[in-house]
Scaffold this active site. Structure first.
Site, PDB file in Angstrom:
ATOM      1  N   LYS A   7       5.295   0.065   8.262  1.00  0.00           N
ATOM      2  CA  LYS A   7       4.926   1.343   7.688  1.00  0.00           C
ATOM      3  C   LYS A   7       6.136   2.267   7.760  1.00  0.00           C
ATOM      4  O   LYS A   7       6.662   2.531   8.849  1.00  0.00           O
ATOM      5  CB  LYS A   7       3.741   1.930   8.440  1.00  0.00           C
ATOM      6  CG  LYS A   7       2.990   2.994   7.667  1.00  0.00           C
ATOM      7  CD  LYS A   7       1.600   3.214   8.238  1.00  0.00           C
ATOM      8  CE  LYS A   7       0.644   2.109   7.894  1.00  0.00           C
ATOM      9  NZ  LYS A   7      -0.743   2.426   8.248  1.00  0.00           N
ATOM     10  N   GLY A  40       0.825  -1.200   0.000  1.00  0.00           N
ATOM     11  CA  GLY A  40       0.000   0.000   0.000  1.00  0.00           C
ATOM     12  C   GLY A  40       0.854   1.242   0.000  1.00  0.00           C
ATOM     13  O   GLY A  40       2.033   1.210   0.368  1.00  0.00           O
ATOM     14  N   ASP A  74      -7.398  10.739  12.692  1.00  0.00           N
ATOM     15  CA  ASP A  74      -7.643  10.432  11.282  1.00  0.00           C
ATOM     16  C   ASP A  74      -8.415   9.125  11.172  1.00  0.00           C
ATOM     17  O   ASP A  74      -8.026   8.215  10.437  1.00  0.00           O
ATOM     18  CB  ASP A  74      -6.333  10.345  10.498  1.00  0.00           C
ATOM     19  CG  ASP A  74      -6.577  10.147   9.007  1.00  0.00           C
ATOM     20  OD1 ASP A  74      -5.752   9.479   8.350  1.00  0.00           O
ATOM     21  OD2 ASP A  74      -7.604  10.623   8.492  1.00  0.00           O
ATOM     22  N   GLY A 116       0.239   5.611   0.591  1.00  0.00           N
ATOM     23  CA  GLY A 116      -0.703   6.696   0.824  1.00  0.00           C
ATOM     24  C   GLY A 116       0.035   7.956   1.218  1.00  0.00           C
ATOM     25  O   GLY A 116       1.254   8.036   1.109  1.00  0.00           O
ATOM     26  N   GLY A 117      -0.744   8.893   1.696  1.00  0.00           N
ATOM     27  CA  GLY A 117      -0.128  10.164   2.039  1.00  0.00           C
ATOM     28  C   GLY A 117       0.911  10.048   3.129  1.00  0.00           C
ATOM     29  O   GLY A 117       1.831  10.845   3.187  1.00  0.00           O
TER      30      GLY A 117
END
Lengths: 364, 250
Positions: free
Chosen positions: A100, A78, A194, A80-81
């Site tokens: 991550k 993945g 978030d 993402g931002g």
């Protein structure tokens, strides 16, 4: 087309027929399974491992050894931002993890880095059955931080949402667990900031886990939430009233808002406010009344509509505890569909097996 | 067909090892290891079959685990009709019998008292799978057909995974990831020039490496199937059967 991933959720996507054989069954990255299997009938000549490796070595395209700390990076899963997510294996224990790595980190001093690590480590201390455990917080040789966490094989709630749309009782059960996790984290002084379907992951049994607690503000710097929403690309889950506030000014009410928005999305099939961009979403929330859940899903219970509405008004009401707004589904089983539309819906059982068909305040 | 197999496979497949071990006490450990390896590879068809029989995903997981506990911890083969010859056929028949005989009481006892010996998430995480079939096929395929289709897909995925691991072990993972999509492509469909530019090697080397990967992949497919039959002479027939199963999913 139906995907049969290892997760319990099935999604649909189109796949053209194979140009060679006309079959539609695909594996991996859209490869024709039939053509691949038929290759087994075409085998000829030498195929020993020694010869294979010898020819392989002739290609001057060596891989770079890719390790981060104690982890072997297996594949990117993945992006993402906030950075890149990998499937990795812990070297000594051989445990599979999700790792991550922050790419956009704006660490400008050792002090900033130290604060990030302290907050990441605080998030890692959250011990709750529905909070994705963080195993390790570390940094790579180039000084960028990364953290490893439980590898959730069931994907995210975002991917699972379409299949859950017709299972309101499952949605309620799932959201009750998430609400309890949020409540627990708030009690430990940690906000999520978030909360959105992409940050709710599922394991192989469909059990939900909230991930990335409290790390959002670090992962995108000290910019305001308008930038945050743009960065994360999913407007509608962050309280619009706070869109112009700095991330550090968020309160627990923001998480409560997000809970309501996620529940609405699961049950109605879309977020409460939609728009082409962030400003459009903010404009709608200012100009339009909050949508009523049952306008889109009339068979649902009225109390669910109330829960969503109160979640969005949490900031105005200064109601910051998820359990205040979500007592019914936090503490009790719930039948999401009114009796006249029960059809084949399963009943919830509560606690020691008591069948709850109607919420009783005494159970809150 | 003239294909050179690695010497050990002419003597023993995993399934033939399991069958031999069931006849005698010798090499019992190897027999158990071979059976465990087969089960680790082919649990997904069993799970798909159980789901297709109408069980919820959660119940299907429990039943699948219970089934493999039974297979691995009991003298399963002594009770099975081994004249069927192929691991796939025998496993299907066994899971059919298992579901027929399983009772709620037995399942509760197993769930409550036995330590989970197979970590479901660990299995799924170790060898992820992604299979797409047409929604029409999924809705109409008989459970036994879905079992065979999933089995066929597992053979393919396993061969691809092994090829990937072999390339990775030799530091050629990037080469695999770039060329694997072209394993079954026709020559006219392959832009050797663009692949060469992507990899930083000559066109001729791309052709050679693609041919090398195809050869090895074909061998790995046959090797996977060989391990599930008693007689290597049955491999072609088994592959054709599995191809038909995949065709049924269209």
């Amino acid at each position: 087309m139906i995907d049969l991933p290892d997760s319990l959720t099935q999604t649909t996507k189109d796949a053209p027929s194979c140009e060679r054989c006309g079959a539609t069954t695909r594996v991996g990255e859209g490869l024709c399974a039939t053509c691949l299997l038929r290759e087994g009938l075409e085998a000829e000549g030498e195929a020993s491992s020694q010869i294979f490796e010898s020819v392989l070595a002739e290609a001057n395209v060596p891989d770079k050894q890719w390790r981060l700390g104690n982890y072997e990076i297996l594949e990117e899963i993945g992006r993402g931002g906030m950075g890149v997510i990998y499937r990795a294996r812990q070297r000594h224990s051989r445990r599979m993890v999700a790792l991550k790595r922050v790419l956009a980190y704006q660490a400008d001093s050792h002090e900033t880095l130290a604060r990030f690590r302290r907050e990441a480590e605080a998030a890692a201390q959250l011990d709750h059955p529905n909070i994705l455990p963080i195993y390790e917080v570390s940094e790579s040789e180039d000084g960028l931080p990364f953290f490893s966490m439980k590898y959730a094989t069931g994907g995210s709630l975002r991917a699972a949402a379409p299949a859950l749309r017709n299972q309101p009782n499952e949605c309620i059960s799932l959201m009750a667990k998430i609400a309890r996790a949020i409540h627990f984290a708030h009690g430990e002084g940690i906000l999520h900031r978030d909360l959105q379907p992409g940050n709710i992951l599922l394991d192989g049994r469909g059990e939900p886990f909230v991930s990335d607690f409290g790390l959002a503000k670090w992962l995108m710097g000290e910019s305001d939430l308008t930038q945050t929403i743009t960065t994360f690309g999913t407007p509608g889950y962050i309280a619009p009233e706070q869109a112009e506030s700095a991330a550090s000014d968020l309160t627990p009410a923001a998480d409560v808002y997000s809970l309501g928005a996620i529940l609405f999305n699961l049950l109605a099939g879309r977020p409460p406010f939609v728009g082409e961009n962030v400003l459009s979403v903010i404009h709608q929330t200012a100009a339009n009344p909050a949508p009523k859940l049952r306008a889109l899903a009339p068979s649902l219970d009225r109390d669910l509509e109330t829960i969503c509405a109160r979640s969005w008004n949490a900031i105005r009401e200064r109601a910051t505890k998820p359990r205040v707004i979500w007592p019914k589904i936090s503490n009790a089983g719930w039948r999401a569909v009114r009796s006249s539309h029960a059809r084949s819906m399963r009943r919830f059982t509560f606690g020691a097996g008591r069948d709850v068909t109607r919420f009783s305040p005494a159970l809150a | 067909m003239n294909m050179e197999l690695e010497p050990r496979l002419f003597a023993t497949t995993r399934w033939s090892l399991v069958l031999c071990g069931a006849n005698s006490d010798s090499d019992e450990q190897k027999c158990r290891e071979a059976l465990a390896e087969l089960c680790r590879t082919y649990w997904r068809p069993v799970f798909s079959y159980v789901c297709r029989r109408g069980y919820s995903a959660e119940d299907a997981q429990d039943l699948t685990q219970d089934f493999f506990v039974m297979v691995l911890e009991s003298h399963w083969l002594l009770k099975a009709d081994r004249s069927r010859g192929r691991f796939r056929s025998l496993l299907l028949k066994s899971v059919q019998n298992f579901l027929h005989n399983v009772s709620d009481k037995n399942r509760r006892l197993k769930r409550g008292g036995v330590v989970e010996f197979i970590s479901w998430d660990a299995w799924m995480a170790e060898a992820p799978s992604q299979l797409s079939i047409s929604s029409q096929a999924l809705g109409t395929l008989a459970p036994e057909c879905l079992f065979d289709l999933r089995w066929a897909a597992t053979v393919v995925e396993q061969a691809l995974r092994r090829l990937r691991e072999e390339c990775e072990a030799k530091g050629r993972l990037r080469l695999f990831e770039t060329l694997s999509s072209y394993l079954v492509a026709e020559r006219g469909e392959t832009s050797y020039a663009s692949l060469a530019a992507s990899l930083g090697i000559e066109d001729t080397m791309v052709k050679k490496q693609l041919h090398n990967l195809r050869q090895r992949y074909r061998w790995l497919v046959r090797d996977e199937v060989t391990h599930t039959v008693e007689n290597p002479a049955d491999v072609d027939d088994e592959i054709r059967h599995l191809c038909a199963a995949l065709a049924a999913g269209t």
